[in-house]
Design a protein around this motif. Structure first.
Motif, PDB file in Angstrom:
ATOM      1  N   LEU A   5      41.308   7.336  58.545  1.00  0.00           N
ATOM      2  CA  LEU A   5      40.756   8.142  59.637  1.00  0.00           C
ATOM      3  C   LEU A   5      40.171   9.357  59.104  1.00  0.00           C
ATOM      4  O   LEU A   5      39.263   9.709  59.903  1.00  0.00           O
ATOM      5  N   ASP A   6      40.751   9.890  58.219  1.00  0.00           N
ATOM      6  CA  ASP A   6      40.175  11.191  57.613  1.00  0.00           C
ATOM      7  C   ASP A   6      38.749  11.102  57.113  1.00  0.00           C
ATOM      8  O   ASP A   6      37.857  11.660  57.470  1.00  0.00           O
ATOM      9  N   ALA A   7      38.753   9.886  56.391  1.00  0.00           N
ATOM     10  CA  ALA A   7      37.492   9.499  55.793  1.00  0.00           C
ATOM     11  C   ALA A   7      36.603   9.281  56.762  1.00  0.00           C
ATOM     12  O   ALA A   7      35.247   9.734  56.489  1.00  0.00           O
ATOM     13  N   ALA A   8      36.905   8.464  57.941  1.00  0.00           N
ATOM     14  CA  ALA A   8      36.047   7.994  58.920  1.00  0.00           C
ATOM     15  C   ALA A   8      35.352   9.534  59.553  1.00  0.00           C
ATOM     16  O   ALA A   8      34.134   9.522  60.147  1.00  0.00           O
ATOM     17  N   ALA A   9      36.175  10.155  59.869  1.00  0.00           N
ATOM     18  CA  ALA A   9      35.955  11.688  60.339  1.00  0.00           C
ATOM     19  C   ALA A   9      34.768  12.257  59.602  1.00  0.00           C
ATOM     20  O   ALA A   9      33.704  12.915  59.941  1.00  0.00           O
ATOM     21  N   ARG A  10      35.208  12.169  58.165  1.00  0.00           N
ATOM     22  CA  ARG A  10      34.099  13.106  57.251  1.00  0.00           C
ATOM     23  C   ARG A  10      32.924  12.294  57.028  1.00  0.00           C
ATOM     24  O   ARG A  10      31.938  13.240  56.617  1.00  0.00           O
ATOM     25  N   ILE A  11      32.849  11.172  57.478  1.00  0.00           N
ATOM     26  CA  ILE A  11      31.365  10.598  57.360  1.00  0.00           C
ATOM     27  C   ILE A  11      30.634  10.267  58.626  1.00  0.00           C
ATOM     28  O   ILE A  11      29.623   9.604  59.063  1.00  0.00           O
ATOM     29  N   GLY A  12      31.237  11.030  59.646  1.00  0.00           N
ATOM     30  CA  GLY A  12      30.558  11.144  61.021  1.00  0.00           C
ATOM     31  C   GLY A  12      29.173  11.932  60.889  1.00  0.00           C
ATOM     32  O   GLY A  12      29.269  12.588  59.849  1.00  0.00           O
TER      33      GLY A  12
ATOM     34  N   SER B 187      29.601  10.068  65.867  1.00  0.00           N
ATOM     35  CA  SER B 187      30.358  11.080  65.434  1.00  0.00           C
ATOM     36  C   SER B 187      31.693  11.092  64.737  1.00  0.00           C
ATOM     37  O   SER B 187      32.110   9.921  64.758  1.00  0.00           O
ATOM     38  N   SER B 188      32.026  11.970  64.292  1.00  0.00           N
ATOM     39  CA  SER B 188      33.505  11.851  63.513  1.00  0.00           C
ATOM     40  C   SER B 188      34.455  11.310  64.408  1.00  0.00           C
ATOM     41  O   SER B 188      35.230  10.562  64.101  1.00  0.00           O
ATOM     42  N   GLU B 189      34.362  11.974  65.655  1.00  0.00           N
ATOM     43  CA  GLU B 189      35.602  11.364  66.825  1.00  0.00           C
ATOM     44  C   GLU B 189      35.220   9.893  67.141  1.00  0.00           C
ATOM     45  O   GLU B 189      36.387   9.291  67.266  1.00  0.00           O
ATOM     46  N   GLN B 190      34.133   9.560  67.182  1.00  0.00           N
ATOM     47  CA  GLN B 190      33.728   8.215  67.424  1.00  0.00           C
ATOM     48  C   GLN B 190      34.209   7.104  66.532  1.00  0.00           C
ATOM     49  O   GLN B 190      34.839   6.101  66.589  1.00  0.00           O
ATOM     50  N   ARG B 191      33.898   7.578  65.127  1.00  0.00           N
ATOM     51  CA  ARG B 191      34.126   6.663  63.671  1.00  0.00           C
ATOM     52  C   ARG B 191      35.859   6.568  63.732  1.00  0.00           C
ATOM     53  O   ARG B 191      36.113   5.390  63.526  1.00  0.00           O
ATOM     54  N   GLN B 192      36.383   7.598  64.008  1.00  0.00           N
ATOM     55  CA  GLN B 192      38.013   7.491  64.078  1.00  0.00           C
ATOM     56  C   GLN B 192      38.549   6.656  65.304  1.00  0.00           C
ATOM     57  O   GLN B 192      39.185   5.764  65.026  1.00  0.00           O
TER      58      GLN B 192
END
Length: 206
Positions: A170-177, A199-204
């Motif tokens: 989830l941290d990785a998903a946020a970093r690639i938003g 966005s980071s929030e959407q990707r998470q």
């Protein structure tokens, strides 16, 4: 993340592509939508997973150590050294998330979903962003069942995914938003009209 030790490890699709550009030829590694294909990405992650204790990529496994650009190794040796998932020496779930996301793009292509998106379209509600978020959703669906669904060997691919594994993914998903990339790697200004991945929030969330 822990692999099921008794399950078989299929190396039939693994190819040594060093020296052809990409990660072996000095150019950057393109992930998501273009650049490195699913098989190439699998090779990159497999080499990382099979690294030895001092961090050398692939050293001592399948004869991959000491190879220069353009040189190849005998896949027969690789098959002998990598028979079961116990030989894979563990791995990072973040890598598995990235592979699952890229594999999801292949599923989208097979189902014709990607053909419903206008190429080059951008923006927070664009089809391009929706395609990427759906790939994140597919990756999450895979992770949810990775410990229980058996493969052709009759065992699940992965024996255990911990809460820490999920938190890191989830941290990785946020970093690639898109907002994170634009704010930290781009001009420093977030332009939602230029969003292509969400966005980071959407990707998470997805």
């Amino acid at each position: 993340m822990r692999y099921s030790e008794g399950a078989g490890l299929d190396t039939s699709s693994v190819r040594d592509v060093r020296g052809r550009g990409g990660f072996g030829g000095g150019r950057g590694l393109a992930v998501g939508g273009g650049g490195l294909g699913v098989v190439g990405l699998l090779v990159v992650v497999l080499l990382q997973v099979l690294r030895d204790g001092d961090g050398g990529a692939g050293a001592g496994v399948g004869g991959l150590s000491g190879l220069g650009p353009g040189q190849t190794t005998d896949n027969g040796r690789l098959e002998q050294d990598c028979r079961t998932r116990a030989d894979a020496k563990g791995g990072l779930f973040v890598d598995a998330y990235v592979i699952a996301h890229e594999y999801a793009h292949r599923v989208q292509n097979l189902l014709g979903i990607n053909r419903q998106v206008t190429p080059g379209e951008s923006g927070p509600t664009s089809g391009t962003v929706r395609l990427e978020l759906q790939a994140d959703c597919f990756a999450g669906a895979w992770a949810s069942h990775a410990e229980t669904v058996p493969d052709e060997s009759g065992q699940p691919l992965i024996a255990e995914i911990t809460d820490d594994d999920i938190a890191r993914a989830l941290d990785a998903a946020a970093r690639i938003g898109d907002d994170s990339n634009q704010g930290n790697l781009g001009s420093g200004t977030v332009d939602q009209d230029a969003f292509t991945h969400g966005s980071s929030e959407q990707r998470q969330r997805w």
